[in-house]
Design an enzyme around this catalytic site. Structure first.
Site, PDB file in Angstrom:
ATOM      1  N   HIS A  91       0.820  -1.208   0.000  1.00  0.00           N
ATOM      2  CA  HIS A  91       0.000   0.000   0.000  1.00  0.00           C
ATOM      3  C   HIS A  91       0.855   1.261   0.000  1.00  0.00           C
ATOM      4  CE1 HIS A  91      -3.995  -1.617   0.300  1.00  0.00           C
ATOM      5  NE2 HIS A  91      -3.731  -2.316   1.393  1.00  0.00           N
ATOM      6  N   CYS A 142       0.107   2.688  -4.588  1.00  0.00           N
ATOM      7  CA  CYS A 142      -0.685   3.853  -4.952  1.00  0.00           C
ATOM      8  C   CYS A 142       0.061   5.147  -4.626  1.00  0.00           C
ATOM      9  CB  CYS A 142      -2.020   3.828  -4.217  1.00  0.00           C
ATOM     10  SG  CYS A 142      -3.094   2.472  -4.715  1.00  0.00           S
TER      11      CYS A 142
END
Length: 335
Positions: A91, A142
């Site tokens: 992440h 991301c």
């Protein structure tokens, strides 16, 4: 020793966050594929490839402190001419400016313990790379564009591709509010305060250098010398940092539960695209060519993310991971 070749050192990190609300499927698979490619094609010795994942039973988890330590150790071993490589699958998030800072949100990766590693931390690492060595970062997460603070954009938001409907996937993104709620439950402090206060309270000197005033932690202890900003420059300068990001700062990167290009395994869309491009092109490719071709692969299959490249002009045209004739011959033999 006479005739000794330059070192090739790598640190690979994959976080699947199993058992949390933020679980991913493909990050550890990404790391396995990258490790095989580094050894088989790019001449990395297995002993010089450090792997940190949160696979069940792992002895060393990819916490913020452990990742920082592994990267700092790798940079400390480096000498002029060496090739350093960091691959991260997991992440990412965006951190708003602290009170009084102003400016835009900044990029960070999310280790298994949520002790963020920020663009400032990567800038400090790059600034410690010896002249003549290179430090390539591939971040399949991301909001990863710009993950090296102040690095020059070579391919970024100004270069776009049209894309169709994206395949089924999960974004490799933990929202800032979710991070605050998670850390607040642990720190006992209200979620209304900035994430920096939670991280410094929970991790002390192991929190990001970005969250410490003048290189000191909130409890008065001195920051770890691994990342302490003793002489960090205030202006961009030519350096050997090379960032290949899975997407632009304002985009998400896809975690795909099953993808034909990766043999039906879960994977990161960007990691899989890079592997596909490398497999199709055994001869050396520049960093610019690799990112452009990975963009084209993702666009062709409908992923709405645009990989980016940040580095100096010279490094944009340099071969990815300094691949030379010997490594190219090995790559061709594998096809």
């Amino acid at each position: 020793m006479e005739g000794q070749t330059n070192k090739r050192l790598a640190t690979l990190v994959g976080c699947n966050y199993v058992g949390t609300p933020y679980e991913l499927r493909g990050c550890i698979n990404d790391v396995d594929a990258v490790r095989d490619t580094l050894v088989a094609r790019f001449g990395f010795a297995p002993a010089d490839v450090a792997v940190l994942t949160d696979v069940r039973g792992a002895e060393v988890l990819p916490t913020g402190a452990n990742i920082r330590r592994a990267l700092a150790d790798m940079v400390a071993r480096a000498a002029p001419g060496d090739v350093l490589f960091f691959h991260y699958s997991g992440h990412g998030t965006l951190v708003p400016p602290q009170h009084g800072e102003g400016g835009a949100e900044k990029e960070a990766i999310v280790p298994s313990d949520f002790n963020l590693i920020t663009d400032v931390d990567f800038r400090l690492l790059v600034d410690r790379v010896p002249p003549g060595a290179s430090f390539t970062i591939v971040s399949d997460s991301c909001h990863s564009g710009g993950l090296i603070d102040q690095e020059k954009e070579q391919i970024g938001p100004s270069v776009c591709f049209d894309s169709g409907a994206p395949p089924t996937r999960t974004a490799r993104f933990v929202p800032y509010v979710a991070l605050l709620d998670h850390l607040s439950a642990i720190s006992g402090m209200p979620s209304s305060i900035h994430i920096a206060d939670h991280l410094v309270a929970l991790f002390g000197a192991d929190a990001s250098a970005k969250f410490h005033a003048h290189g000191r932690s909130g409890n008065g202890s001195t920051l770890s010398t691994a990342l302490a900003p003793a002489s960090a420059p205030t202006q961009p300068r030519p350096d050997e940092g090379i960032l290949l990001s899975g997407c632009q700062t304002n985009e998400t990167s896809a975690d795909v539960p099953s993808y034909e290009a990766s043999g039906g395994k879960a994977c990161g869309a960007f990691s899989s695209a890079v592997q596909s491009v490398l497999a199709a092109h055994p001869t050396p490719m520049s960093n610019r060519e690799l990112v452009a071709k990975a963009r084209a692969v993702l666009n062709e299959v409908g992923f709405e993310q645009h990989p980016c490249l940040y580095c100096t002009d010279a490094n944009a045209e340099a071969p990815f991971l300094s691949q030379g004739k010997e490594e190219a011959a090995v790559g061709a033999a594998l096809l």
